[in-house]
Design an enzyme around this catalytic site. Structure first.
Site, PDB file in Angstrom:
ATOM      1  N   SER A 277       3.429   5.540  -6.330  1.00 48.01           N
ATOM      2  CA  SER A 277       3.903   5.653  -4.959  1.00 48.01           C
ATOM      3  C   SER A 277       4.780   6.880  -4.847  1.00 48.01           C
ATOM      4  CB  SER A 277       4.706   4.397  -4.613  1.00 48.01           C
ATOM      5  OG  SER A 277       5.624   4.669  -3.580  1.00 48.01           O
ATOM      6  N   LYS A 283       5.842   1.519  -8.832  1.00 48.92           N
ATOM      7  CA  LYS A 283       4.479   1.162  -8.419  1.00 48.92           C
ATOM      8  C   LYS A 283       3.375   1.680  -9.345  1.00 48.92           C
ATOM      9  CE  LYS A 283       3.502  -0.902  -5.099  1.00 48.92           C
ATOM     10  NZ  LYS A 283       3.384  -0.581  -3.722  1.00 48.92           N
TER      11      LYS A 283
END
Ligand code: ARG
Length: 456
Positions: A277, A283
């Protein structure tokens, strides 16, 4: 470029109309098929003495030159040409003079485009089938490595009965085998030659349609010329087979996405097939799987587009049919991209059996087996089902699982319970006893793997 069809009209068209009418920006992709198709046509014209053998040889050599110049980049596509067929013929005539003008004898662009498209899609279909086999091989590899890894099997996304990861992988292999067979079936009807149907009515020349068809490796010829030039069923069939395939890939992607979430963590995708991300440092996103799921919508759209273009057109050729190409090309290319990324993503994916097992231990996934235990001791299934359900309710109320209840607790519900019940409801037993054909036991899954291997 002056219009080759000038005559009845001046051939002078508005540039906006020219752009609107032109298809070379997408049909240039069929240049190989267009040129080999024309070579077979020239050969047939020569063999039938419609043109001389020398003229046929000259045409074939000229076409070969164009093909190699296009391949090498020595010749560039003229994006102002009307379509790939006009472009190749114009270059040929420019290079050969008047002989070039003989190529289009006993032919029309209507049968020419139809033959080109069939040959083009035939090649793409072969590529797609090979890519599907690659995905199946990756599924088999995972199934072989994790044929004994117990995971929860779900219905309604609720834990239902224990299955193995290998069993789950092989379910997708079965879907893909059907896709292969659907595509092979579609290829049979695709591989019929329309060349020689000419504009719509056939021709007065003494052509040999079967010679041309066999030169181009078709299995037969279109039997009715009106149908031959207006049939696009093979595009619809292929696109619907590809839509079904994408539906399968999308379901598989959905599971991969779920399984990589922290809530499941049944698998870890290789970094090579994930993204991060731009803001959230923790992420690791399954973008490839999401894109496959997303692109499924695109392929469905292509199918609806082709079906809708065809639904209202009278026989035989209509220019609407030029709209067949972008949709089917898009479908084919989208499917190929998806399969190309899916195969290595599956191949490198790391299942996490501990997490699967842990999830399987929580959901009373052995309640059916507990009921079956009582049935084997003589109780009718419905009564056994009820007792098993009551025991689950007791566990939920007390925050326990079935394995944790004592034998005396069991006996409060039925005298039939004995010490052997614990073995009967262990997850390993639940899986190992499901030896019915197609079932989840290691033996059954091995048989499924053998079957799929034999079909490849
Ligand atoms: N570019 C056209 C197509 O893709 C080729 C056939 C044109 N035929 C015609 N009669 N205008 O359909």
């Amino acid at each position: 470029m002056g219009k080759m069809w000038a005559g009845r009209t001046s051939g002078i068209t508005d540039s906006i109309a020219d752009d609107f009418n032109s298809s070379i920006r997408f049909d240039y992709k069929m240049f190989r098929q267009d040129i080999t198709g024309s070579m077979a046509h020239a050969l047939m014209l020569g063999a039938q003495n419609i043109i001389t053998k020398e003229e046929a040889d000259t045409l074939i050599a000229g076409l070969e030159g164009i093909l190699s110049d296009l391949e090498s980049g020595a010749l560039e596509f003229d994006m102002t040409a009307e379509d790939i067929h006009m472009f190749v013929e114009a270059v040929l005539t420019e290079r050969l003079g008047d002989v070039g003008k003989k190529l289009h004898t006993a032919r029309s662009r209507n049968d020419q485009v139809a033959v080109d498209l069939r040959m083009y899609l035939r090649d793409e279909v072969d590529e797609i089938s090979e890519l599907i086999r690659e995905v199946i091989r990756a599924l088999i590899k995972q199934a072989e490595s994790y044929k004994a890894a117990i995971m929860p099997g779900y219905t309604h996304l609720q834990r239902a009965q224990p299955v193995t990861f290998g069993h789950h992988m092989m379910a997708y292999a079965m879907m893909l085998l059907r896709d292969l067979s659907r595509i092979a079936d579609c290829r049979k009807r695709m591989n019929i030659s329309p060349i020689g149907c000419c504009a719509l009515a056939g021709t007065t020349y003494n052509t040999d349609r079967r010679l041309e068809a066999s030169e181009l490796k078709f299995d037969g010829i279109a039997i009715n010329s009106l149908d031959g030039v207006s049939d696009r069923d093979y595009c619809v069939e292929l696109c619907s087979a590809l839509s079904i395939l994408m539906m399968h890939l999308s379901r598989m992607s959905e599971e991969l996405i779920l399984w990589t979430s922290w809530e499941f963590k049944f698998i870890e995708l290789d970094d090579a097939y994930t993204t991060g991300s731009s803001i959230m440092p923790q992420k690791k996103n399954p973008d490839m799987a999401e894109l496959i799921r997303g692109k499924t919508g695109r392929v469905y759209g292509d199918l609806m587009g082709i079906l809708t273009v065809l639904k209202g057109i009278p026989l035989a050729y209509n220019k609407d049919m030029q709209e067949d190409k972008e949709g089917i090309f898009d479908a084919v290319e989208t499917v190929q991209m998806c399969l190309r990324v899916l195969a290595p993503m599956l191949d490198t994916m790391k299942p996490i059996p501990e997490n699967m097992k842990r999830a399987a231990q929580k959901g009373f996934i052995n309640a059916t087996d507990l009921a079956d235990y009582l049935v084997k001791k003589g109780l009718p299934f419905r009564s056994a089902y009820k007792i098993s359900g009551q025991l689950v309710a007791k566990c939920i109320a007390e925050g326990k699982v079935l394995e944790e209840l004592t034998l005396s607790e069991y006996k409060e519900f039925s005298d039939l319970f004995e010490d052997d019940l614990y073995n009967e409801i262990s997850l390993e037993t639940c899986v190992e006893k499901r030896i019915s054909e197609g079932g989840t036991s290691v033996k059954s899954v091995e048989a499924q793997i053998d079957y799929v291997k034999s079909q490849l």
